[in-house]
Enzyme design. Structure first.
Site, PDB file in Angstrom:
ATOM      1  N   SER A  55       3.914 -20.444  63.325  1.00 54.33           N
ATOM      2  CA  SER A  55       2.850 -20.008  63.217  1.00 54.33           C
ATOM      3  C   SER A  55       2.503 -17.871  62.969  1.00 54.33           C
ATOM      4  O   SER A  55       2.685 -17.826  64.467  1.00 54.33           O
ATOM      5  CB  SER A  55       2.019 -20.538  63.046  1.00 54.33           C
ATOM      6  N   ASP A  93       5.872 -20.170  59.465  1.00 62.43           N
ATOM      7  CA  ASP A  93       5.364 -21.144  58.968  1.00 62.43           C
ATOM      8  C   ASP A  93       4.000 -20.401  58.332  1.00 62.43           C
ATOM      9  O   ASP A  93       3.245 -19.769  59.174  1.00 62.43           O
ATOM     10  CB  ASP A  93       4.599 -22.384  60.147  1.00 62.43           C
ATOM     11  N   GLU A 145       3.983 -22.656  48.311  1.00 65.44           N
ATOM     12  CA  GLU A 145       3.494 -23.605  48.276  1.00 65.44           C
ATOM     13  C   GLU A 145       1.978 -23.854  47.146  1.00 65.44           C
ATOM     14  O   GLU A 145       1.948 -22.608  46.789  1.00 65.44           O
ATOM     15  CB  GLU A 145       2.268 -24.027  49.566  1.00 65.44           C
ATOM     16  N   HIS A 189      -2.835 -31.730  58.253  1.00 68.24           N
ATOM     17  CA  HIS A 189      -2.137 -30.703  59.256  1.00 68.24           C
ATOM     18  C   HIS A 189      -3.030 -31.964  60.564  1.00 68.24           C
ATOM     19  O   HIS A 189      -4.304 -32.625  60.374  1.00 68.24           O
ATOM     20  CB  HIS A 189      -3.342 -29.886  59.382  1.00 68.24           C
ATOM     21  N   GLY A 190      -2.615 -31.174  61.514  1.00 65.25           N
ATOM     22  CA  GLY A 190      -3.039 -31.546  62.893  1.00 65.25           C
ATOM     23  C   GLY A 190      -3.442 -33.707  63.368  1.00 65.25           C
ATOM     24  O   GLY A 190      -2.392 -34.589  62.544  1.00 65.25           O
ATOM     25  N   HIS A 232       5.103 -30.359  54.951  1.00 65.24           N
ATOM     26  CA  HIS A 232       3.961 -29.926  55.493  1.00 65.24           C
ATOM     27  C   HIS A 232       3.466 -31.062  56.425  1.00 65.24           C
ATOM     28  O   HIS A 232       3.010 -32.695  55.743  1.00 65.24           O
ATOM     29  CB  HIS A 232       3.229 -29.008  55.133  1.00 65.24           C
ATOM     30  N   GLY A 233       2.291 -31.218  57.678  1.00 63.00           N
ATOM     31  CA  GLY A 233       1.890 -32.093  58.498  1.00 63.00           C
ATOM     32  C   GLY A 233       2.283 -33.386  58.615  1.00 63.00           C
ATOM     33  O   GLY A 233       1.313 -34.736  57.891  1.00 63.00           O
ATOM     34  N   ASN A 275       8.287 -31.217  58.473  1.00 61.46           N
ATOM     35  CA  ASN A 275       7.660 -30.216  59.387  1.00 61.46           C
ATOM     36  C   ASN A 275       6.950 -31.133  60.293  1.00 61.46           C
ATOM     37  O   ASN A 275       6.285 -32.055  59.936  1.00 61.46           O
ATOM     38  CB  ASN A 275       6.209 -28.994  59.249  1.00 61.46           C
ATOM     39  N   ILE A 276       7.210 -30.892  61.609  1.00 60.84           N
ATOM     40  CA  ILE A 276       6.528 -31.648  62.415  1.00 60.84           C
ATOM     41  C   ILE A 276       6.200 -31.026  63.993  1.00 60.84           C
ATOM     42  O   ILE A 276       6.884 -30.289  64.296  1.00 60.84           O
ATOM     43  CB  ILE A 276       7.768 -33.270  63.468  1.00 60.84           C
TER      44      ILE A 276
END
Length: 331
Positions: A55, A93, A145, A189-190, A232-233, A275-276
């Site tokens: 990132s 990212d 995206e 995310h998160g 993602h996420g 994505n992880i």
């Protein structure tokens, strides 16, 4: 710096193989040496292609020059582990500007993401197209995206998700020329991907997240047959790591992620990159907390970062083999 001189590859060929083979390439974020070691060891020993994701914040944390040589070192480490022809991508990212993407291309990244999803549609198209034109001149692949993911991770933050509109995808891909498309179908995310109110509870009283919007994914694939799709996420937030963190002094109430069976289903479609990030953070932190709680006199970082590295490696191998199916898929 040309990424090929570092031994890196872009995503183009691996994505084709993933779509045709019904598996997904792991895209693991990393912030330190232990994460990088664990990722490369897991990928090399399972014979999986891998995407090293960085990132904007992680790049600043690492220093762009050190990062360049860490990526080169990762390729050589994979060879040392017996992987004759490793396929390693260094990927930006959630790039948020043309200048950042250009800098990454110039510093040896083999793939970049430009995230204009927060912009009005036409501005997203214009920004993505500008990045594509520069990146493609250097044979670097670009991820765009459409749609917005909820949640917080590094500099990326959104209170609400907005599903990708299938009716926009053909126009976006055609006008921008991007190589892959990140979409929103319910991932976030998160470590807190859903509120308790969004979930149901099973017989044991544990939270069960809502399903991903596979109808939206199906509609997108119908519009873009065979085109590389990205999720993602997609961390699963394993309860064992959440429990371990909490047991040894952490405070992660109601942390919940994406069920692995849904990710397995997605990986068999045109979703060829998953994505992880949070799962790695949780595994690392849980292992460090355990060591420091059980051995409060310990102050040698190797004694707590080493077990954390081992725990991440185990987690990465599980994702590669049991969730994404990318093992034994090097060219």
């Amino acid at each position: 710096m040309d990424y090929k001189s570092l031994g890196l590859v872009n995503t183009r060929e691996m994505f084709k193989r993933a779509i045709n083979g019904g598996w997904a390439v792991p895209a693991f974020n990393f912030n330190n040496m232990e994460q990088l070691q664990a990722i490369i060891k897991a990928a090399a020993e399972t014979k999986s292609p891998v995407i090293l994701q960085v990132s904007k914040g992680a790049r600043n944390y690492a220093n762009q020059t050190l990062l360049q040589y860490m990526a080169q070192g990762a390729v050589e480490y994979a060879k040392e582990l017996g992987c004759a022809k490793p396929e390693v991508v260094l990927h930006l990212d959630h790039g948020d500007s043309f200048e950042l993407c250009k800098s990454c291309v110039d510093m040896g990244f083999s793939s970049v993401m430009i995230d204009g999803s927060h912009l009005p549609y036409d501005e997203n198209v214009a920004l993505t197209k500008k990045v594509v034109e520069y990146a493609h001149a250097h044979d670097v692949t670009v991820e765009g995206e459409l749609g917005v993911l909820a949640g917080v991770e590094d500099e990326v933050s959104a209170a609400e998700s907005h599903y990708t509109k299938p009716e926009e995808v053909v126009d976006f891909v055609t006008k921008t020329g991007c190589d892959s498309l990140a979409i929103s179908i319910g991932t976030s995310h998160g470590a807190y991907k859903f509120t308790p109110e969004q979930c149901t509870r099973n017989a044991e009283g544990k939270l069960v997240p809502p399903p991903l919007a596979f109808d939206v994914l199906d509609a997108i694939m119908e519009q873009l047959p065979g085109f590389p799709i990205v999720l993602h996420g997609s961390s699963s937030v394993p309860q064992e790591y959440v429990d371990m963190c909490n047991q040894y002094g952490g405070n992660l109430p109601n942390a919940i992620g994406i069920p692995e069976e849904q990710l397995r289903k997605a990986s068999k479609s045109a979703v060829c990159k998953i994505n992880i990030d949070s799962d790695s953070r949780l595994a690392f932190t849980a292992a460090v907390r355990k060591v420091l709680a059980e051995k409060p006199a310990e102050f040698d970082p190797r004694k707590y970062c080493g077990p954390a590295r081992d725990e991440m490696e185990k987690m990465y191998k599980h994702k590669i083999i049991n969730v994404l199916g990318s093992n034994d898929n090097l060219a």
